[in-house]
Write a protein that holds these residues in place. Structure first.
Motif, mmCIF file in Angstrom:
data_model
loop_
_atom_site.group_PDB
_atom_site.id
_atom_site.type_symbol
_atom_site.label_atom_id
_atom_site.label_comp_id
_atom_site.label_asym_id
_atom_site.label_seq_id
_atom_site.Cartn_x
_atom_site.Cartn_y
_atom_site.Cartn_z
ATOM 1 N N PHE A 1 0.832 -1.194 0.000
ATOM 2 C CA PHE A 1 0.000 0.000 0.000
ATOM 3 C C PHE A 1 0.872 1.251 0.000
ATOM 4 O O PHE A 1 1.829 1.362 0.760
ATOM 5 N N LYS B 1 -2.982 1.600 -4.122
ATOM 6 C CA LYS B 1 -4.115 1.738 -3.209
ATOM 7 C C LYS B 1 -4.444 0.437 -2.495
ATOM 8 O O LYS B 1 -5.462 0.347 -1.816
ATOM 9 N N GLY B 2 -3.579 -0.571 -2.682
ATOM 10 C CA GLY B 2 -3.804 -1.844 -2.034
ATOM 11 C C GLY B 2 -2.529 -2.646 -2.032
ATOM 12 O O GLY B 2 -1.427 -2.083 -2.035
ATOM 13 N N SER C 1 -14.244 -4.333 0.093
ATOM 14 C CA SER C 1 -13.034 -5.049 -0.305
ATOM 15 C C SER C 1 -13.107 -5.299 -1.805
ATOM 16 O O SER C 1 -14.180 -5.574 -2.347
ATOM 17 N N HIS D 1 -4.765 -8.262 -7.040
ATOM 18 C CA HIS D 1 -4.671 -6.930 -6.450
ATOM 19 C C HIS D 1 -5.837 -6.791 -5.482
ATOM 20 O O HIS D 1 -7.001 -6.945 -5.864
ATOM 21 N N PHE D 2 -5.525 -6.485 -4.225
ATOM 22 C CA PHE D 2 -6.538 -6.482 -3.164
ATOM 23 C C PHE D 2 -6.561 -5.121 -2.484
ATOM 24 O O PHE D 2 -5.508 -4.569 -2.142
ATOM 25 N N GLU D 3 -7.762 -4.580 -2.306
ATOM 26 C CA GLU D 3 -7.922 -3.295 -1.638
ATOM 27 C C GLU D 3 -8.987 -3.383 -0.554
ATOM 28 O O GLU D 3 -9.932 -4.178 -0.649
ATOM 29 N N ILE D 4 -8.826 -2.538 0.466
ATOM 30 C CA ILE D 4 -9.850 -2.308 1.476
ATOM 31 C C ILE D 4 -10.117 -0.811 1.498
ATOM 32 O O ILE D 4 -9.183 -0.007 1.571
ATOM 33 N N ARG D 5 -11.394 -0.442 1.404
ATOM 34 C CA ARG D 5 -11.763 0.964 1.466
ATOM 35 C C ARG D 5 -12.876 1.154 2.489
ATOM 36 O O ARG D 5 -13.673 0.249 2.740
ATOM 37 N N PRO E 1 -9.087 4.597 0.429
ATOM 38 C CA PRO E 1 -8.270 3.377 0.511
ATOM 39 C C PRO E 1 -7.540 3.290 1.845
ATOM 40 O O PRO E 1 -7.051 4.292 2.379
ATOM 41 N N ASP F 1 -4.744 0.716 4.259
ATOM 42 C CA ASP F 1 -3.684 -0.280 4.139
ATOM 43 C C ASP F 1 -4.226 -1.640 4.575
ATOM 44 O O ASP F 1 -4.537 -1.839 5.752
ATOM 45 N N PRO F 2 -4.360 -2.592 3.666
ATOM 46 C CA PRO F 2 -4.912 -3.897 4.057
ATOM 47 C C PRO F 2 -4.086 -4.610 5.118
ATOM 48 O O PRO F 2 -4.631 -5.393 5.905
#
Length: 315
Positions: free
Chosen positions: A209, A215-216, A259, A295-299, A304, A306-307
């Protein structure tokens, strides 16, 4: 036939030609209707409604503050692509149901003039607990009535410098110990009301991140390796309409968390499905990527996060 020829012969020469023209017109009118022209047929066929057009371009961050809805768009995907909270987009456009937007509808992606910005309550810093200092209170009387006597009279008329005044009894507030800024613990991570987060796939952590604007995180793995839901929730987007994400899944969780799972080889769930933590939702691939990775994101509220702050540590 002979009688007809004789009849024509008896007519004056000036009347023979008009008579022939009249007979020709009568013959045409009695032979049937005229054929339909091709122009008329072409006009009728062009009146059919045109078929709905497929999406011709992926969703990209808007440079105009507007977005025209195309087939396959969802409010979640539009907000996701522009780094916005889907609830803000719905409020700015007076959309009552986030699941109902229409092809051709133009959405504004900025707050209208005079709009009041609404901040989530749980993102505000908690007020610091600080003991209240008790005000100073004098415990001795300000004046005392003494009976008349020579001694008391002498005491009253003695200059203040001669008599050692007894200091009033004062209750002092307790001293509060202060700590340096370096010793103050960091603000805790907002409570993940979704429960325990799970790693979405097995593989090697390759992108973090914030690195190069990421963004992930990126997890490099093998093609068709399972991708699982990191927490329970509802699928709010399933498709390939966002540029740079390939085949993408977005899941909404409790607490306004989202996610996102990108670059999949194939997607195993559809929009509107409810999924549970650990459920297989996709297969890892390289769609819109130069290598096989997830590619994995948490918002949260469109921002965004930091996962690695939420995912458990790996051994």
């Amino acid at each position: 036939m002979t009688g007809l020829a004789g009849w024509f012969g008896s007519l004056a020469p000036g009347l023979i030609l008009p008579g022939l023209v009249l007979l020709a017109l009568v013959g045409c009118s009695s032979s049937g209707t005229a054929p339909v022209s091709e122009r008329t047929a072409g006009t009728a066929s062009s009146s059919k409604p045109a078929a709905a057009r497929p999406r011709t371009s992926p969703i990209t961050p808007s440079t105009t503050g507007r977005h025209t809805v195309q087939r396959g768009d969802t409010l979640y995907a539009i907000a996701f692509a522009n780094g916005l909270d889907y609830r803000d987009v719905a409020r700015w456009n007076r959309i009552e149901s986030v699941d109902r937007i229409f092809v051709g509808q133009e959405l504004r992606l900025t707050a209208p003039p005079g709009a009041v910005e609404i901040q989530p309550l749980d993102d505000d810093p908690a007020p610091s607990a600080r003991p209240l200092a008790e005000p100073l209170v004098l415990k001795t009387p300000q004046a005392v009535l003494l009976p008349y006597s020579e001694a008391n009279w002498a005491q009253v008329n003695t200059p203040p410098a001669v008599v050692a005044a007894k200091p009033p009894v004062v209750k002092v507030a307790p001293v509060v110990a202060t700590t340096s800024a370096a010793s103050v613990p960091a603000a805790p991570v907002p409570a993940a009301t979704v429960g325990d987060w799970l790693w979405p796939a097995e593989g090697t952590l390759a992108g973090r991140f914030g690195a190069a604007g990421g963004k992930g995180i990126d997890i490099v793995g093998t093609r068709n390796a399972p991708v699982i839901a990191t927490a329970s929730g509802k699928v709010v987007y399933s498709g390939s309409g966002l540029r740079g994400y390939g085949k993408l899944l977005i899941i909404k969780h409790a607490g306004e968390f989202l996610s996102a799972y990108a670059h999949n080889e194939s997607i195993l769930v559809k929009e509107g499905d409810s999924v549970t933590a650990g459920q297989k939702i996709a297969l890892m691939g390289d769609s819109d990527s130069d290598r096989v990775e997830l590619h994995f994101e948490i918002r949260r509220y469109g921002k965004p996060l930091d996962p690695l702050v939420y995912l458990p540590e790996r051994s």
